[in-house]
Design an enzyme around this catalytic site. Structure first.
Site, mmCIF file in Angstrom:
data_model
loop_
_atom_site.group_PDB
_atom_site.id
_atom_site.type_symbol
_atom_site.label_atom_id
_atom_site.label_comp_id
_atom_site.label_asym_id
_atom_site.label_seq_id
_atom_site.Cartn_x
_atom_site.Cartn_y
_atom_site.Cartn_z
ATOM 1 N N GLU A 83 0.924 -1.358 -0.154
ATOM 2 C CA GLU A 83 -0.076 0.071 0.039
ATOM 3 C C GLU A 83 0.906 1.371 0.039
ATOM 4 O O GLU A 83 2.059 1.383 0.650
ATOM 5 C CB GLU A 83 -0.938 -0.089 1.300
ATOM 6 C CG GLU A 83 -1.964 0.842 1.329
ATOM 7 C CD GLU A 83 -2.827 0.836 2.729
ATOM 8 O OE1 GLU A 83 -3.953 0.384 2.579
ATOM 9 O OE2 GLU A 83 -2.042 0.938 3.918
ATOM 10 N N CYS A 132 3.515 8.414 1.275
ATOM 11 C CA CYS A 132 3.932 7.405 2.371
ATOM 12 C C CYS A 132 4.125 6.126 1.659
ATOM 13 O O CYS A 132 3.291 5.408 1.051
ATOM 14 C CB CYS A 132 2.780 7.315 3.226
ATOM 15 S SG CYS A 132 2.943 6.199 4.488
ATOM 16 N N CYS A 161 5.867 -7.301 7.910
ATOM 17 C CA CYS A 161 6.945 -6.818 8.930
ATOM 18 C C CYS A 161 7.414 -7.932 9.843
ATOM 19 O O CYS A 161 6.329 -8.679 10.391
ATOM 20 C CB CYS A 161 6.446 -5.638 9.272
ATOM 21 S SG CYS A 161 7.597 -4.820 10.492
ATOM 22 N N CYS A 218 4.430 -5.980 16.334
ATOM 23 C CA CYS A 218 4.065 -5.044 17.280
ATOM 24 C C CYS A 218 2.653 -5.282 17.522
ATOM 25 O O CYS A 218 1.857 -5.740 16.517
ATOM 26 C CB CYS A 218 4.191 -3.787 16.752
ATOM 27 S SG CYS A 218 5.969 -2.946 16.309
ATOM 28 N N CYS A 266 -0.199 -3.458 15.503
ATOM 29 C CA CYS A 266 -0.263 -3.030 13.987
ATOM 30 C C CYS A 266 -0.565 -4.161 13.274
ATOM 31 O O CYS A 266 -0.187 -5.456 13.515
ATOM 32 C CB CYS A 266 1.356 -2.917 13.750
ATOM 33 S SG CYS A 266 1.523 -2.391 12.185
ATOM 34 N N GLY A 297 5.845 -2.335 6.645
ATOM 35 C CA GLY A 297 7.357 -2.611 7.078
ATOM 36 C C GLY A 297 8.128 -1.561 7.858
ATOM 37 O O GLY A 297 8.001 -0.590 8.204
ATOM 38 N N GLU A 298 9.320 -2.219 8.451
ATOM 39 C CA GLU A 298 10.356 -1.610 9.041
ATOM 40 C C GLU A 298 11.551 -1.299 8.060
ATOM 41 O O GLU A 298 12.207 -2.049 7.694
ATOM 42 C CB GLU A 298 10.873 -2.371 10.331
ATOM 43 C CG GLU A 298 12.140 -1.960 10.978
ATOM 44 C CD GLU A 298 11.934 -0.582 11.316
ATOM 45 O OE1 GLU A 298 10.967 -0.173 11.980
ATOM 46 O OE2 GLU A 298 13.002 0.168 11.230
ATOM 47 N N SER A 357 10.725 6.570 9.297
ATOM 48 C CA SER A 357 10.220 6.095 10.533
ATOM 49 C C SER A 357 10.698 4.668 11.102
ATOM 50 O O SER A 357 10.736 3.871 10.284
ATOM 51 C CB SER A 357 8.649 6.129 10.555
ATOM 52 O OG SER A 357 8.120 5.703 11.919
ATOM 53 N N SER A 405 9.268 5.668 16.680
ATOM 54 C CA SER A 405 7.933 5.121 16.975
ATOM 55 C C SER A 405 8.064 4.833 18.560
ATOM 56 O O SER A 405 8.477 3.696 19.228
ATOM 57 C CB SER A 405 7.340 3.729 16.433
ATOM 58 O OG SER A 405 7.089 4.291 15.084
ATOM 59 N N LEU A 406 7.670 5.823 19.464
ATOM 60 C CA LEU A 406 8.103 5.664 20.941
ATOM 61 C C LEU A 406 6.855 4.978 21.796
ATOM 62 O O LEU A 406 7.241 3.929 22.189
ATOM 63 C CB LEU A 406 8.176 7.096 21.389
ATOM 64 C CG LEU A 406 8.649 7.289 23.009
ATOM 65 C CD1 LEU A 406 9.817 6.696 23.301
ATOM 66 C CD2 LEU A 406 8.549 8.625 23.584
ATOM 67 N N HIS A 407 5.975 5.531 21.703
ATOM 68 C CA HIS A 407 4.643 4.858 22.051
ATOM 69 C C HIS A 407 4.565 4.671 23.623
ATOM 70 O O HIS A 407 3.514 4.337 23.952
ATOM 71 C CB HIS A 407 4.361 3.314 21.516
ATOM 72 C CG HIS A 407 4.448 3.577 19.895
ATOM 73 N ND1 HIS A 407 4.127 4.781 19.163
ATOM 74 C CD2 HIS A 407 4.213 2.606 18.942
ATOM 75 C CE1 HIS A 407 4.065 4.518 18.067
ATOM 76 N NE2 HIS A 407 4.212 3.131 17.665
ATOM 77 N N ASN A 425 -5.799 3.100 15.636
ATOM 78 C CA ASN A 425 -6.726 2.627 14.802
ATOM 79 C C ASN A 425 -6.955 1.332 14.802
ATOM 80 O O ASN A 425 -6.146 0.337 14.816
ATOM 81 C CB ASN A 425 -5.979 2.963 13.165
ATOM 82 C CG ASN A 425 -6.593 4.082 12.553
ATOM 83 O OD1 ASN A 425 -7.639 4.576 12.956
ATOM 84 N ND2 ASN A 425 -5.713 4.536 11.898
ATOM 85 N N CYS A 434 -1.646 4.503 6.936
ATOM 86 C CA CYS A 434 -0.562 3.898 6.292
ATOM 87 C C CYS A 434 -0.558 2.331 6.579
ATOM 88 O O CYS A 434 -0.139 2.092 7.773
ATOM 89 C CB CYS A 434 0.816 4.297 6.792
ATOM 90 S SG CYS A 434 1.036 5.895 5.567
HETATM 91 N N1 SAH Z 1 7.796 0.597 10.917
HETATM 92 C C1 SAH Z 1 7.940 1.649 11.040
HETATM 93 C C2 SAH Z 1 7.103 2.552 9.828
HETATM 94 C C3 SAH Z 1 5.854 2.183 9.728
HETATM 95 S S1 SAH Z 1 4.539 2.252 10.750
HETATM 96 C C4 SAH Z 1 7.655 2.222 12.735
HETATM 97 O O1 SAH Z 1 7.173 1.370 13.061
HETATM 98 O O2 SAH Z 1 7.699 3.341 12.586
HETATM 99 C C5 SAH Z 1 4.003 3.838 10.726
HETATM 100 C C6 SAH Z 1 3.588 4.387 12.175
HETATM 101 O O3 SAH Z 1 1.995 3.874 12.124
HETATM 102 C C7 SAH Z 1 4.179 3.688 13.304
HETATM 103 O O4 SAH Z 1 4.245 4.971 14.102
HETATM 104 C C8 SAH Z 1 3.268 2.679 13.811
HETATM 105 O O5 SAH Z 1 3.628 2.714 14.966
HETATM 106 C C9 SAH Z 1 2.021 3.403 13.554
HETATM 107 N N2 SAH Z 1 0.711 2.428 13.596
HETATM 108 C C10 SAH Z 1 0.912 1.183 13.541
HETATM 109 N N3 SAH Z 1 -0.035 0.378 13.707
HETATM 110 C C11 SAH Z 1 -1.085 1.436 14.212
HETATM 111 C C12 SAH Z 1 -2.518 1.247 14.522
HETATM 112 N N4 SAH Z 1 -3.076 0.171 14.543
HETATM 113 N N5 SAH Z 1 -2.990 2.734 14.825
HETATM 114 C C13 SAH Z 1 -2.349 3.771 14.769
HETATM 115 N N6 SAH Z 1 -0.986 3.902 14.345
HETATM 116 C C14 SAH Z 1 -0.382 2.725 14.010
HETATM 117 FE FE1 SF4 Z 2 6.370 -3.294 11.744
HETATM 118 FE FE2 SF4 Z 2 6.244 -0.710 12.200
HETATM 119 FE FE3 SF4 Z 2 3.770 -2.361 12.218
HETATM 120 FE FE4 SF4 Z 2 5.818 -2.478 14.074
HETATM 121 S S1 SF4 Z 2 4.462 -0.657 13.779
HETATM 122 S S2 SF4 Z 2 4.979 -4.343 13.071
HETATM 123 S S3 SF4 Z 2 7.724 -2.223 12.987
HETATM 124 S S4 SF4 Z 2 5.213 -1.762 10.433
#
Ligand code: SAH
Ligand code: SF4
Length: 349
Positions: A78, A91, A98, A102, A105, A151-152, A183, A206-208, A282, A325
């Protein structure tokens, strides 16, 4: 480009023109202008100019465009165009699936199928640009590139680095380095290579959560590459004037959206050149988390502002564009917008 020509006993003098032709003009035909016939013949017979195929396009009301690109082995990824004053941020995806797994995700639940090659990454950019030029000709301008799709990126370092170099090249797309952001979830082996190898583009982490334990639950690789080490490594990356690190903070209801989380984040980042992106979660099918109410998000933002940390809330109106994304939103969950059901299809051959 020069090497390619040299290796095939052709004059390298055509390299500049070819670079411009394919990456600036974004032509998908072999170049015929001012190029030795021998070179033209070689290109025609040996080089593929195919882009990833656009399988589906979804245009939202707010003019966001989502593409589902089909790759040559039929896997799909995508790509999203986000509008801003008749220009766009794109994006890009960097992997099919990936490996980081996480817990919040949807991409992560699928595991890693494979890395994208440099041409598949740059191909998303060229394909999306060509779509703009055809469908919104007065707005065909990509202003920013973010590696925030599936993807990472740092787990596919070499292809991402090469794609980034192409995006910055003066004869090519010629983006300014501060208009490109990569990112990462904190993949330390990639971060360690950043200073010496990556051109000086922006980094987003991505701190979280500021707490190791909570972060372990959200981003399993935090157990192997703890936040403390990731931040130490990030702090060593040289910054240009006017450059900041973006810290993305995914807000999950009753998990990491509390006052204590906000204060600890504020204390952790207050001395850094940081901007913060707050991303309300999301949901997707089977996800264990929920999105917090807007007042919790706003409360979090205000606490950070108290530490002098600028925080933006991402995607609060209508279709949640950037977090989209590689994500599903609630509308899709209810099956109200099946044509929008991208990610279930992405990654499937
Ligand atoms: N892999 C990289 C970049 C892609 S993800 C990373 O993790 O940083 C891009 C962003 O979308 C990241 O900050 C990720 O934490 C966030 N993301 C992933 N799943 C999500 C969800 N369900 N709701 C909102 N943001 C999300
Ligand atoms: Fe991969 Fe980023 Fe999703 Fe984590 S948030 S699984 S690193 S795409």
């Amino acid at each position: 480009m020069q090497e390619l020509l040299l290796q095939n006993n052709l004059s390298p003098s055509g390299a500049d023109l070819l670079f411009w032709w394919h990456y600036r003009v974004k032509s998908t035909h072999p170049c015929t202008e001012d190029l030795a016939l021998k070179t033209q013949k070689f290109l025609k017979e040996n080089i593929s100019f195919d882009l990833p195929t656009i399988d589906k396009v979804h245009e939202s009301e707010d003019r966001t465009v989502k593409f589902l690109f089909r790759l040559s082995d039929l896997y799909k990824v995508e790509t999203v165009l986000l509008p801003f004053n008749q220009k766009y941020t794109i994006c890009l995806s960097t992997q099919v699936g990936c490996a980081m797994n996480c817990s919040f995700c949807f991409t992560g639940t699928q595991g890693l199928t494979r890395n994208l090659s440099t041409d598949e990454i740059v191909g998303q950019f060229i394909g999306a640009y060509r779509w703009l030029k055809k469908n919104r000709p007065t707005e065909a301008k990509v202003l920013n590139i973010v590696f925030m799709g599936q993807g990472e990126p740092l787990h596919n370092f070499d292809s991402v680095k090469k794609a980034t170099e192409i995006f910055l090249t003066h004869r090519g797309p010629a983006l300014a380095s501060l208009r490109v952001t990569i990112s990462t979830s904190g993949y330390l082996p990639g971060l360690k290579r950043w200073t010496s190898e990556m051109p000086g583009v922006n980094i987003a982490l991505s701190l979280h959560s500021p707490f190791e334990e909570k972060r372990n639950k959200l981003i399993p690789i935090n157990q192997r590459y703890p936040l403390s080490e990731v931040l130490e490594c990030l702090d060593q990356i040289p910054m240009k004037r006017k450059q900041f690190v973006t810290y993305e903070y995914l807000l999950i209801k009753d998990f990491n959206d509390g006052d204590e989380d906000a204060h600890a984040t504020g204390k952790l980042l207050k001395e850094k050149r940081a901007i913060i992106n707050l991303i309300p979660f999301n949901p997707f099918p089977g996800s264990e988390y929920q999105r917090p109410a807007f007042d919790r998000v706003e409360n979090f933002r205000k606490i950070l502002a108290g530490y002098n940390l600028p925080a933006m809330i991402r995607g609060t109106k209508g279709d949640d564009i950037l977090a989209a994304c590689g994500q599903l939103n609630t509308g899709k969950l209810k099956g109200e917008e099946n044509k929008n059901y991208f990610l279930l299809e992405a990654s499937l051959p």
